[in-house]
Design an enzyme around this catalytic site. Structure first.
Site, PDB file in Angstrom:
ATOM      1  CE  LYS A 262      14.427-121.613  39.711  1.00 37.60           C
ATOM      2  NZ  LYS A 262      15.822-121.776  39.385  1.00 37.60           N
TER       3      LYS A 262
ATOM      4  CE  LYS B 205      17.400-129.260  38.263  1.00 41.56           C
ATOM      5  NZ  LYS B 205      18.641-129.681  37.679  1.00 41.56           N
TER       6      LYS B 205
ATOM      7  CE  LYS C   7      10.141-125.029  35.058  1.00 39.09           C
ATOM      8  NZ  LYS C   7      11.231-124.168  34.789  1.00 39.09           N
TER       9      LYS C   7
HETATM   10  P1  TYM Z   1      18.050-125.967  34.507  1.00 35.01           P
HETATM   11  O1  TYM Z   1      19.235-126.473  35.254  1.00 35.01           O
HETATM   12  O2  TYM Z   1      16.816-125.679  35.278  1.00 35.01           O
HETATM   13  O3  TYM Z   1      17.656-126.951  33.348  1.00 35.01           O
HETATM   14  C1  TYM Z   1      18.588-127.475  32.415  1.00 35.01           C
HETATM   15  C2  TYM Z   1      17.928-127.582  31.041  1.00 35.01           C
HETATM   16  O4  TYM Z   1      16.753-128.397  31.125  1.00 35.01           O
HETATM   17  C3  TYM Z   1      15.652-127.728  30.509  1.00 35.01           C
HETATM   18  N1  TYM Z   1      14.399-128.108  31.195  1.00 35.01           N
HETATM   19  C4  TYM Z   1      13.306-128.579  30.565  1.00 35.01           C
HETATM   20  N2  TYM Z   1      13.045-128.820  29.266  1.00 35.01           N
HETATM   21  C5  TYM Z   1      11.832-129.327  28.972  1.00 35.01           C
HETATM   22  N3  TYM Z   1      10.868-129.600  29.893  1.00 35.01           N
HETATM   23  C6  TYM Z   1      11.080-129.366  31.207  1.00 35.01           C
HETATM   24  N4  TYM Z   1      10.143-129.662  32.103  1.00 35.01           N
HETATM   25  C7  TYM Z   1      12.354-128.830  31.601  1.00 35.01           C
HETATM   26  N5  TYM Z   1      12.893-128.495  32.796  1.00 35.01           N
HETATM   27  C8  TYM Z   1      14.150-128.049  32.534  1.00 35.01           C
HETATM   28  C9  TYM Z   1      15.954-126.250  30.700  1.00 35.01           C
HETATM   29  O5  TYM Z   1      15.262-125.466  29.746  1.00 35.01           O
HETATM   30  C10 TYM Z   1      17.448-126.213  30.514  1.00 35.01           C
HETATM   31  O6  TYM Z   1      17.769-126.115  29.141  1.00 35.01           O
HETATM   32  N6  TYM Z   1      19.187-121.134  33.935  1.00 35.01           N
HETATM   33  C11 TYM Z   1      19.451-122.475  33.423  1.00 35.01           C
HETATM   34  C12 TYM Z   1      20.901-122.873  33.510  1.00 35.01           C
HETATM   35  C13 TYM Z   1      21.846-121.950  32.808  1.00 35.01           C
HETATM   36  C14 TYM Z   1      22.018-121.843  31.397  1.00 35.01           C
HETATM   37  C15 TYM Z   1      23.092-120.920  31.213  1.00 35.01           C
HETATM   38  C16 TYM Z   1      21.375-122.407  30.308  1.00 35.01           C
HETATM   39  C17 TYM Z   1      22.763-121.142  33.397  1.00 35.01           C
HETATM   40  N7  TYM Z   1      23.509-120.528  32.448  1.00 35.01           N
HETATM   41  C18 TYM Z   1      23.537-120.555  29.935  1.00 35.01           C
HETATM   42  C19 TYM Z   1      21.816-122.048  29.029  1.00 35.01           C
HETATM   43  C20 TYM Z   1      22.861-121.147  28.846  1.00 35.01           C
HETATM   44  C21 TYM Z   1      18.666-123.461  34.275  1.00 35.01           C
HETATM   45  O7  TYM Z   1      18.335-123.203  35.415  1.00 35.01           O
HETATM   46  O8  TYM Z   1      18.468-124.675  33.677  1.00 35.01           O
END
Ligand code: TYM
Length: 333
Positions: A116, A202, A199
């Protein structure tokens, strides 16, 4: 009882990777299964979104839209606890304690931070982007979480959470439950349709490679038809040498519940595979889109559901925060 927690950031639209990698599993995982009760918590992590927020009015709107989407994909407010992170102040409070339990070196090794910050190049890279995993550890540990259902890209953040929990427990005595990441069989890493070595995300890639849950059926079909494949013409599941075709097979597999290897044997050409994958996704999303639009029609109800979620979340989080503060031996207020 198995405590389940996972969260998603309100930044941009929810995409197919989010859904297949995480959200679908959340909806399934909220129900108790033979062998045990499950208790699910799902946060809309607006504090995490602040790491990349530079304009007013954006994060609140994205939060309401994401809440509607979480209920639309099937989270039941009577079963699962859906809340907004900033409504539960304990996240920030334990977040600081977690920052003091993780090292600069550990945070420097996080691939998500490296990616990032590199992508933001000349843009502002906030300190929050760097300390982000400490807040995420707080999100997880506050709820005595056993399982964290996430996509593959979040594994490293769950690993560092485990390290932080173990270190805290070692320093101050048994305080936190040590969680583990849970990823789905198919869909844990959905790739960009135009660049299948990256991957689906967004924040990167082209619009053409990103399928949003609210895209209309024609748009979804078009994106799949134009998906990047390769020139050898053979349908085979092999992520390393055939990333584009394998991504389509895995998306289809996640939709229909069959292994990608056996689906591959049914196709001799890329065209029909693209059409079928696109159609399967359209069918999967159709009911979700309908529910989403219905829910967005009643913002008052959404806010009421989020208030109820925050109350339930706070009741658990406040007990854990107090336990952590007392373990350290901080002077009670
Ligand atoms: P975030 O908001 O980027 O994504 C939310 C969830 O979507 C999954 N994901 C994917 N899975 C498969 N293929 C993809 N291309 C893909 N893109 C996103 C992510 O693995 C995620 O499960 N840091 C986290 C948010 C967070 C969190 C937490 C998660 C904050 N606190 C505590 C679990 C527990 C994030 O940015 O996810």
């Amino acid at each position: 009882m198995t405590r389940v927690l996972s969260c998603i950031q309100p930044t941009g639209e929810v995409h197919l990777g989010n859904y297949l990698g995480a959200l679908r599993g959340w909806a399934q995982g909220q129900h108790s299964v033979a062998g045990g009760q499950r208790d699910a918590f799902h946060g809309i992590v607006d504090l995490h979104a602040l790491t990349v927020t530079e304009a007013p009015e954006v994060v609140g709107r994205a939060t309401v839209e994401l809440a509607a989407m979480l209920f639309a994909i099937g989270l039941d407010p009577d079963i699962a606890t859906v809340f907004v992170q900033s409504h539960v102040a304990e996240h920030s409070q334990l977040g600081w304690m977690m920052e003091c339990t993780v090292s600069f070196g550990e945070l420097s090794r996080m691939t998500q931070f490296k990616d990032k910050s590199a992508r933001r190049e000349s843009e502002f890279v906030s300190a929050g982007l760097f300390t982000y995993p400490a807040l995420q550890a707080a999100d997880i540990l506050l709820y005595d979480t056993n399982e964290v259902p996430v996509g593959e890209d979040q594994r490293q953040h769950v690993e560092i959470t485990r390290d932080i929990a173990l270190r805290f427990n070692h320093r101050f005595g048994e305080t936190f439950v040590v969680p583990k990441a849970v990823t789905p069989k198919a869909g844990a890493r959905v790739m960009d349709l135009q660049d299948p070595t990256a991957k689906m995300s967004k924040s990167t890639g082209s619009d053409a490679g990103l399928v949003n849950l609210l895209d209309d059926p024609a748009e979804i079909a078009r994106k799949f038809k134009r998906a990047m494949t390769d020139s050898d013409g053979e349908v085979r599941f092999d992520r390393a040498s055939k990333p584009g075709v394998s991504n389509l097979l895995e998306i289809l597999a996640a939709c229909v519940g069959e292994p990608p290897e056996s689906l591959a044997t049914r196709y001799t050409q890329y065209g029909p595979l693209k059409t079928d994958a696109g159609e399967a996704v359209v069918e999967l999303l159709r009911p979700i889109q309908a529910r989403y639009h219905e829910l967005m029609g009643d913002r008052g109800e959404l806010q009421a559901l989020l208030r109820k979620g925050a109350d339930k979340a706070r009741a658990v989080a406040s007990v854990t925060l107090a336990r952590a503060q007392s373990a350290v031996g901080m002077l009670p207020a």
